[in-house]
Design an enzyme around this catalytic site. Structure first.
Site, PDB file in Angstrom:
ATOM      1  N   HIS A  30     -18.643  53.554 -72.523  1.00  0.00           N
ATOM      2  CA  HIS A  30     -17.322  52.916 -72.513  1.00  0.00           C
ATOM      3  C   HIS A  30     -16.268  53.883 -71.934  1.00  0.00           C
ATOM      4  CE1 HIS A  30     -18.951  50.658 -76.233  1.00  0.00           C
ATOM      5  NE2 HIS A  30     -18.883  49.762 -75.273  1.00  0.00           N
ATOM      6  N   LYS A  54     -20.922  39.518 -85.220  1.00  0.00           N
ATOM      7  CA  LYS A  54     -20.917  38.916 -86.558  1.00  0.00           C
ATOM      8  C   LYS A  54     -20.979  39.959 -87.664  1.00  0.00           C
ATOM      9  CE  LYS A  54     -22.708  34.638 -84.942  1.00  0.00           C
ATOM     10  NZ  LYS A  54     -23.843  34.567 -84.033  1.00  0.00           N
ATOM     11  N   ARG A 103     -24.173  47.607 -66.793  1.00  0.00           N
ATOM     12  CA  ARG A 103     -25.154  48.683 -66.880  1.00  0.00           C
ATOM     13  C   ARG A 103     -26.350  48.398 -65.993  1.00  0.00           C
ATOM     14  NH1 ARG A 103     -24.554  48.314 -73.202  1.00  0.00           N
ATOM     15  NH2 ARG A 103     -24.012  46.272 -72.448  1.00  0.00           N
ATOM     16  N   SER A 141     -23.973  50.440 -77.728  1.00  0.00           N
ATOM     17  CA  SER A 141     -23.587  50.705 -79.124  1.00  0.00           C
ATOM     18  C   SER A 141     -24.725  50.295 -80.055  1.00  0.00           C
ATOM     19  CB  SER A 141     -22.322  49.922 -79.488  1.00  0.00           C
ATOM     20  OG  SER A 141     -21.276  50.250 -78.631  1.00  0.00           O
TER      21      SER A 141
END
Ligand code: ADP
Length: 171
Positions: A30, A54, A103, A141
Site C-alpha cells: 500500500h 466483514k 498486483r 494484508s
C-alpha cells in the site's frame, strides 16, 4: 498543431486522488502505491472503508492510526475513513480520481468490474491503476495476517509498529 489553451479555473487546481481500501492492516505494498501516486497527484487521500471487510482484524480507527503513523512525514498524504459508495465519497472530497493497486492478473477481474461499476454510477470519476514494485507484488494484508497467526515474523512486509500491533491483536 493545436494551440495550448489555459482556461480560467484550470490554473492552480489541486489534483486530488482518493485511494480507498480496507487497509487491514497497511502493508509496504500500500505504501509503495501511495508514494507513486504522490508523484502524480498534489494530494492523496487514503480512505479506509467501513464496510469493505466483514471480519477485520483492526477496527477503522485502529487502521486509520496505523496508516497515519506509516505516512508520517509525507505531508501531501492524508488519511480518512468513509462509509457508503466510493464515488460519493470522491465527490464529497471534490476529487475525481480513484487509485487502485494492481498486483497480479488475478486482481484484474474484480478491479475491472469495480472500476466500470463506479464509472456507471458516476461518469466523472476515473479509476487509475498503479503497479507496485515487483518486490511487493505478492503482498496482501490477508496473507500477512494468516502468516502472523501461524507465527511468522512479518517485519519484512509491514512497518515495525504494524507488525507489533498485529502480534498484539493475535495474542
Ligand atoms: P480492498 O479490500 O479494497 O481490496 P485492500 O486494503 O486489500 O482493500 O487494498 C486496497 C488497494 O490496494 C486495492 O486496490 C489493492 O489491490 C491494493 N493493494 C493491496 N496490496 C497491494 C500490494 N501489495 N501492492 C499493490 N497494491 C496493493
Amino acid at each position: 498543431m493545436g494551440s495550448l489553451r489555459i482556461y480560467p479555473g484550470e490554473v492552480n487546481m489541486t489534483k486530488i486522488a482518493i485511494y480507498p481500501g480496507s487497509f487491514d492492516p497497511v502493508t509496504y505494498g500500500h505504501l509503495d502505491i501511495i508514494k507513486r501516486a504522490l508523484k502524480i497527484f498534489d494530494k492523496v487521500i487514503v480512505a479506509v472503508a467501513h464496510n469493505a471487510e466483514k471480519e477485520p482484524l483492526f477496527d477503522v480507527p485502529e487502521r486509520v492510526e496505523l496508516l497515519r503513523r506509516s505516512l508520517k512525514g509525507l505531508k501531501r498524504a492524508e488519511v480518512d475513513d468513509f462509509e457508503g459508495l466510493v464515488v460519493n465519497y470522491v465527490k464529497r472530497k471534490k476529487a475525481n480520481v480513484v487509485i487502485r493497486g494492481l498486483r497480479m492478473i488475478s486482481d484484474f477481474e474484480y478491479e475491472f468490474q469495480m472500476a466500470l461499476t463506479n464509472r456507471k454510477l458516476c461518469s466523472s470519476v476515473e479509476t487509475i491503476f498503479m503497479m507496485p514494485s515487483e518486490s511487493y507484488s505478492y503482498l496482501s494484508s490477508k496473507l500477512i495476517k494468516e502468516a502472523a497467526a501461524l507465527g511468522a515474523n512479518i517485519k519484512a512486509f509491514v512497518p515495525v509498529f504494524v507488525a507489533k500491533a498485529v502480534k498484539e491483536k493475535l495474542g
